[in-house]
Design a protein around this motif. Structure first.
Motif, PDB file in Angstrom:
ATOM      1  N   PRO A  17      77.989  16.247  17.656  1.00 50.60           N
ATOM      2  CA  PRO A  17      78.753  17.045  18.618  1.00 50.60           C
ATOM      3  C   PRO A  17      78.067  18.363  18.908  1.00 50.60           C
ATOM      4  CG  PRO A  17      80.156  16.243  16.840  1.00 50.60           C
ATOM      5  CD  PRO A  17      78.734  15.926  16.458  1.00 50.60           C
ATOM      6  N   ASN A  18      78.028  18.737  20.154  1.00 51.46           N
ATOM      7  CA  ASN A  18      77.478  20.017  20.566  1.00 51.46           C
ATOM      8  C   ASN A  18      78.572  21.065  20.415  1.00 51.46           C
ATOM      9  OD1 ASN A  18      76.956  22.285  22.287  1.00 51.46           O
ATOM     10  ND2 ASN A  18      75.363  21.101  23.285  1.00 51.46           N
ATOM     11  N   PRO A  19      78.370  22.118  19.630  1.00 52.78           N
ATOM     12  CA  PRO A  19      79.420  23.115  19.414  1.00 52.78           C
ATOM     13  C   PRO A  19      79.952  23.722  20.713  1.00 52.78           C
ATOM     14  CG  PRO A  19      77.580  23.510  17.944  1.00 52.78           C
ATOM     15  CD  PRO A  19      77.150  22.420  18.892  1.00 52.78           C
ATOM     16  N   GLU A  20      79.095  23.834  21.732  1.00 49.65           N
ATOM     17  CA  GLU A  20      79.533  24.431  22.989  1.00 49.65           C
ATOM     18  C   GLU A  20      80.634  23.609  23.642  1.00 49.65           C
ATOM     19  OE1 GLU A  20      77.373  24.431  27.049  1.00 49.65           O
ATOM     20  OE2 GLU A  20      76.738  26.257  26.006  1.00 49.65           O
ATOM     21  N   TRP A  21      80.473  22.263  23.716  1.00 49.76           N
ATOM     22  CA  TRP A  21      81.522  21.496  24.367  1.00 49.76           C
ATOM     23  C   TRP A  21      82.681  21.181  23.451  1.00 49.76           C
ATOM     24  CZ3 TRP A  21      82.138  16.776  22.265  1.00 49.76           C
ATOM     25  CH2 TRP A  21      81.027  16.008  21.908  1.00 49.76           C
ATOM     26  N   VAL A  22      82.453  21.148  22.148  1.00 48.74           N
ATOM     27  CA  VAL A  22      83.590  20.985  21.238  1.00 48.74           C
ATOM     28  C   VAL A  22      84.505  22.196  21.341  1.00 48.74           C
ATOM     29  CG1 VAL A  22      84.286  20.795  18.826  1.00 48.74           C
ATOM     30  CG2 VAL A  22      82.378  19.429  19.677  1.00 48.74           C
ATOM     31  N   GLU A  23      83.902  23.385  21.458  1.00 46.84           N
ATOM     32  CA  GLU A  23      84.681  24.615  21.603  1.00 46.84           C
ATOM     33  C   GLU A  23      85.528  24.577  22.876  1.00 46.84           C
ATOM     34  OE1 GLU A  23      83.679  29.241  22.539  1.00 46.84           O
ATOM     35  OE2 GLU A  23      82.356  28.180  21.164  1.00 46.84           O
ATOM     36  N   ARG A  48      78.549   5.621  23.039  1.00 48.61           N
ATOM     37  CA  ARG A  48      78.885   6.461  21.880  1.00 48.61           C
ATOM     38  C   ARG A  48      80.016   7.445  22.136  1.00 48.61           C
ATOM     39  NH1 ARG A  48      73.287   9.083  20.802  1.00 48.61           N
ATOM     40  NH2 ARG A  48      73.296   8.985  23.071  1.00 48.61           N
ATOM     41  N   LEU A  49      80.420   7.623  23.404  1.00 47.06           N
ATOM     42  CA  LEU A  49      81.425   8.652  23.694  1.00 47.06           C
ATOM     43  C   LEU A  49      82.776   8.355  23.063  1.00 47.06           C
ATOM     44  CD1 LEU A  49      82.290  11.270  24.979  1.00 47.06           C
ATOM     45  CD2 LEU A  49      82.722  10.029  27.101  1.00 47.06           C
ATOM     46  N   ARG A  50      83.301   7.160  23.238  1.00 49.25           N
ATOM     47  CA  ARG A  50      84.640   6.856  22.688  1.00 49.25           C
ATOM     48  C   ARG A  50      84.686   6.998  21.168  1.00 49.25           C
ATOM     49  NH1 ARG A  50      87.929   4.869  26.748  1.00 49.25           N
ATOM     50  NH2 ARG A  50      86.774   4.222  28.586  1.00 49.25           N
ATOM     51  N   PRO A  51      83.721   6.441  20.418  1.00 49.32           N
ATOM     52  CA  PRO A  51      83.750   6.668  18.963  1.00 49.32           C
ATOM     53  C   PRO A  51      83.632   8.147  18.588  1.00 49.32           C
ATOM     54  CG  PRO A  51      82.274   4.856  19.495  1.00 49.32           C
ATOM     55  CD  PRO A  51      82.680   5.481  20.799  1.00 49.32           C
ATOM     56  N   LEU A  52      82.834   8.895  19.340  1.00 52.15           N
ATOM     57  CA  LEU A  52      82.701  10.319  19.058  1.00 52.15           C
ATOM     58  C   LEU A  52      84.025  11.043  19.287  1.00 52.15           C
ATOM     59  CD1 LEU A  52      80.974  12.745  18.292  1.00 52.15           C
ATOM     60  CD2 LEU A  52      80.285  12.900  20.700  1.00 52.15           C
ATOM     61  N   LEU A  53      84.713  10.723  20.364  1.00 52.66           N
ATOM     62  CA  LEU A  53      86.018  11.343  20.620  1.00 52.66           C
ATOM     63  C   LEU A  53      87.011  10.995  19.519  1.00 52.66           C
ATOM     64  CD1 LEU A  53      86.302  10.779  24.463  1.00 52.66           C
ATOM     65  CD2 LEU A  53      85.987  12.971  23.283  1.00 52.66           C
ATOM     66  N   GLN A  54      86.951   9.766  19.027  1.00 52.94           N
ATOM     67  CA  GLN A  54      87.830   9.379  17.919  1.00 52.94           C
ATOM     68  C   GLN A  54      87.484  10.152  16.652  1.00 52.94           C
ATOM     69  OE1 GLN A  54      87.349   5.113  17.995  1.00 52.94           O
ATOM     70  NE2 GLN A  54      89.105   4.876  19.370  1.00 52.94           N
ATOM     71  N   GLU A  55      86.200  10.297  16.372  1.00 52.97           N
ATOM     72  CA  GLU A  55      85.765  11.050  15.193  1.00 52.97           C
ATOM     73  C   GLU A  55      86.229  12.506  15.258  1.00 52.97           C
ATOM     74  OE1 GLU A  55      81.558  12.646  13.402  1.00 52.97           O
ATOM     75  OE2 GLU A  55      81.578  10.651  14.304  1.00 52.97           O
ATOM     76  N   LEU A  56      86.206  13.076  16.455  1.00 52.29           N
ATOM     77  CA  LEU A  56      86.634  14.462  16.644  1.00 52.29           C
ATOM     78  C   LEU A  56      88.148  14.596  16.804  1.00 52.29           C
ATOM     79  CD1 LEU A  56      83.857  15.556  19.159  1.00 52.29           C
ATOM     80  CD2 LEU A  56      84.030  16.189  16.744  1.00 52.29           C
ATOM     81  N   GLU A  60      93.001  10.663  21.518  1.00 52.14           N
ATOM     82  CA  GLU A  60      94.427  10.531  21.845  1.00 52.14           C
ATOM     83  C   GLU A  60      94.951  11.667  22.728  1.00 52.14           C
ATOM     84  OE1 GLU A  60      93.840  12.751  18.100  1.00 52.14           O
ATOM     85  OE2 GLU A  60      93.222  10.748  18.661  1.00 52.14           O
ATOM     86  N   CYS A  61      94.156  12.679  22.953  1.00 52.97           N
ATOM     87  CA  CYS A  61      94.571  13.796  23.796  1.00 52.97           C
ATOM     88  C   CYS A  61      94.447  13.492  25.288  1.00 52.97           C
ATOM     89  CB  CYS A  61      93.731  15.038  23.487  1.00 52.97           C
ATOM     90  SG  CYS A  61      93.911  15.640  21.804  1.00 52.97           S
ATOM     91  N   PHE A  62      93.781  12.398  25.634  1.00 49.09           N
ATOM     92  CA  PHE A  62      93.498  12.101  27.031  1.00 49.09           C
ATOM     93  C   PHE A  62      94.272  10.889  27.513  1.00 49.09           C
ATOM     94  CE2 PHE A  62      89.962  14.422  25.277  1.00 49.09           C
ATOM     95  CZ  PHE A  62      89.812  15.434  26.211  1.00 49.09           C
TER      96      PHE A  62
END
Length: 127
Positions: A17-23, A48-56, A60-62
């Protein structure tokens, strides 16, 4: 009927994850009361996007997640934005797209009939 859809754009493809977009994503998705608004992602990413969103813990926010890899078309094509509108079951003119690329996000969204705002993190002021 939902008022509009807002988009958080995750444009970088990387294993970490890039801290800039996670922020940007965390406060938007997790702490802002949406008051009936839908929240969507439309992204030029790969599988890789969906697994990354799940990891973060953001998945479920979308209400809708549209990934170019899954739909076979990338921004700025109006087709990917039309897919978001169809998935949200909203007319394009009721959707606000927020993105960090004038060409891919703003021009693409507007070509599909959506409203668009440039997220200008670098202060370039161009659109």
């Amino acid at each position: 009927m939902a008022q509009a859809a807002t988009n958080v754009v995750l444009n970088e493809v990387s294993p970490q994850p890039n801290p800039e977009w996670v922020e940007v994503a965390n406060p938007t998705a997790a702490s802002v009361p949406l008051n009936g608004w839908n929240l969507a992602i439309v992204s030029n990413w790969d599988e890789r996007l969906r697994p990354l969103l799940q990891e973060l813990e953001l998945h479920e926010c979308f209400d809708v997640i549209v990934v170019s890899h899954d739909v076979g078309v990338t921004k700025p094509s109006p087709a990917i934005f039309q897919r978001v509108a169809a998935d949200l079951e909203l007319p394009a003119e009721n959707i606000l797209h927020i993105g960090d690329s004038a060409m891919e996000d703003c021009h693409g969204a507007r070509a599909a009939g959506l409203h668009a705002i440039l997220l200008d993190r670098k202060g370039r002021g161009t659109e």
